[in-house]
Design an enzyme around this catalytic site. Structure first.
Site, PDB file in Angstrom:
ATOM      1  N   HIS A 173       0.575  -1.300   0.023  1.00 63.16           N
ATOM      2  CA  HIS A 173      -0.161   0.120   0.135  1.00 63.16           C
ATOM      3  C   HIS A 173       0.781   1.288   0.047  1.00 63.16           C
ATOM      4  O   HIS A 173       0.630   2.422   0.694  1.00 63.16           O
ATOM      5  CB  HIS A 173      -0.894  -0.081   1.303  1.00 63.16           C
ATOM      6  CG  HIS A 173      -2.219  -0.910   0.854  1.00 63.16           C
ATOM      7  ND1 HIS A 173      -3.258  -0.514   0.111  1.00 63.16           N
ATOM      8  CD2 HIS A 173      -2.207  -2.089   1.451  1.00 63.16           C
ATOM      9  CE1 HIS A 173      -4.087  -1.720   0.119  1.00 63.16           C
ATOM     10  NE2 HIS A 173      -3.616  -2.483   0.730  1.00 63.16           N
ATOM     11  N   GLY A 225      -3.534 -14.485  -4.163  1.00 63.77           N
ATOM     12  CA  GLY A 225      -2.916 -13.477  -3.634  1.00 63.77           C
ATOM     13  C   GLY A 225      -1.710 -13.248  -4.517  1.00 63.77           C
ATOM     14  O   GLY A 225      -0.520 -12.437  -4.488  1.00 63.77           O
ATOM     15  N   SER A 278      -4.706 -11.384 -12.278  1.00 64.88           N
ATOM     16  CA  SER A 278      -5.259 -10.337 -13.159  1.00 64.88           C
ATOM     17  C   SER A 278      -3.809  -9.547 -13.948  1.00 64.88           C
ATOM     18  O   SER A 278      -3.826  -9.596 -15.137  1.00 64.88           O
ATOM     19  CB  SER A 278      -5.880  -9.223 -12.587  1.00 64.88           C
ATOM     20  OG  SER A 278      -5.382  -8.557 -11.419  1.00 64.88           O
ATOM     21  N   ASP A 283       2.161  -4.688  -9.383  1.00 66.23           N
ATOM     22  CA  ASP A 283       2.023  -6.109  -9.747  1.00 66.23           C
ATOM     23  C   ASP A 283       2.000  -6.294 -11.281  1.00 66.23           C
ATOM     24  O   ASP A 283       2.845  -7.289 -11.638  1.00 66.23           O
ATOM     25  CB  ASP A 283       0.253  -6.249  -9.741  1.00 66.23           C
ATOM     26  CG  ASP A 283      -0.018  -6.294  -7.984  1.00 66.23           C
ATOM     27  OD1 ASP A 283       0.934  -6.094  -7.368  1.00 66.23           O
ATOM     28  OD2 ASP A 283      -1.275  -6.242  -8.024  1.00 66.23           O
TER      29      ASP A 283
END
Ligand code: GLA
Length: 304
Positions: free
Chosen positions: A24, A89, A93, A133
């Protein structure tokens, strides 16, 4: 409209990712340390009259269409075969988006591809994700973690030792990111909320310390930093759940586990644990949970 059988068939392949530390903080221009891992999504495709996806996993169409549109490509028939389990996790995507991007545009710059995939994910889901990611799936490297400065997109490969196993343990708490307070947390942090910022600033400092410890093979210190990261994500950023906290406590108590923490967006999902490679079997049997034991891998756009 049926697809043209003579149209060119393209293929792409991209890995899932773990995030060792730096959670985050990507959407705030922070430092993150993900790695691409050895579970891959493979796609083949060809020009078609309309977008379509054939996959064992539902929901891919919005992603595939979004990345195609980002790349300025017309409708495609896309077939997906994936070892990257959804909701486990490790960013199924991002693996799907990057696999399609490398298939359609193999000569694209890896950073530009990661940014296009980030925009596609935002467009497909409405979740204002950061670039971590997609970047890891595009540019990770076998044997390495990737230290990424999300403000400049400068990155550095940091050797990751074979003696450490990367365990990703499923909490069983499934969530669709669009139904979580992810965007709300992002807004709170962007508006400077003191508690959220305490997490962000301390997490970025932990990333730096973790990289120093990694370079020094100080696995014990790396484990402590994972534990601190978990506490910060739990108490200051408030993205953990009771179930996940219990799982982390369970993992931390097992001999051979250096440390663990909630990984990725949170609100359920999975935890990451770093485990002494020689004690992996014992760890797996003591946890009694579905888990993936991962090793680092090459990203779709990396040039080994
Ligand atoms: C998700 C997002 C990433 C990042 C993490 C939290 O995985 O896709 O961009 O924000 O959550 O670190």
């Amino acid at each position: 409209m049926p697809s043209d059988p003579l149209s060119r068939v393209w293929r792409g392949k991209a890995p899932g990712r773990v995030n060792l530390i730096g959670e985050h903080v990507d959407y705030l221009g922070g430092l993150v340390l993900p790695a691409a891992v050895n579970r891959f999504t493979e796609v083949t495709g060809n020009d078609a009259g309309d977008w379509s996806v054939e996959s064992d996993v539902a929901g891919g169409l919005a992603y595939v269409r979004a990345i195609g549109e980002e790349l300025g490509v017309g409708p495609q028939d896309v077939r997906v075969s994936s070892q990257v389990p959804p909701s486990a996790g490790i960013s199924s995507s991002a693996a799907l988006l990057v696999a399609v991007a490398v298939g359609l545009r193999p000569d694209m710059d890896g950073k530009d591809a990661a940014l296009a995939c980030q925009r596609a994910e935002q467009r497909a889901t409405g979740v204002q994700v950061g670039v971590m990611d997609q970047f890891a799936s595009a540019l990770g490297r076998r044997g390495c973690a990737l230290l990424l400065d999300c403000a400049t997109l400068d990155y550095e490969l940091v050797p990751f030792p074979d003696e450490l196993a990367i365990a990703v343990i499923d909490s069983g708490e499934r969530r669709n990111l669009a139904d979580t307070p992810y965007n709300e947390r992002r807004r709170e942090a962007e508006s400077g909320d003191p508690r959220r910022m305490r997490h962000v600033n301390s997490e970025i400092a932990r990333v730096r310390e973790f990289v120093e410890a990694l370079r020094a093979d100080d696995f014990t210190r790396m484990g402590e930093l994972l534990k601190e990261s978990h506490r910060s994500l739990r108490d200051d950023f408030e993205v953990s759940t009771d179930n996940v906290d219990a799982l982390v406590a369970c993992a931390d108590a097992i001999d051979g586990c250096y440390g663990s923490r909630i990984m990725g967006a949170g609100f359920g999902g999975s935890i990451l644990a770093l485990v002494d490679h020689s004690k992996t079997e014992q760890f797996v049997s003591s946890m009694h949970r579905p888990m993936l034991i991962c090793a680092t891998a090459d990203g779709a756009f990396s040039t080994p």
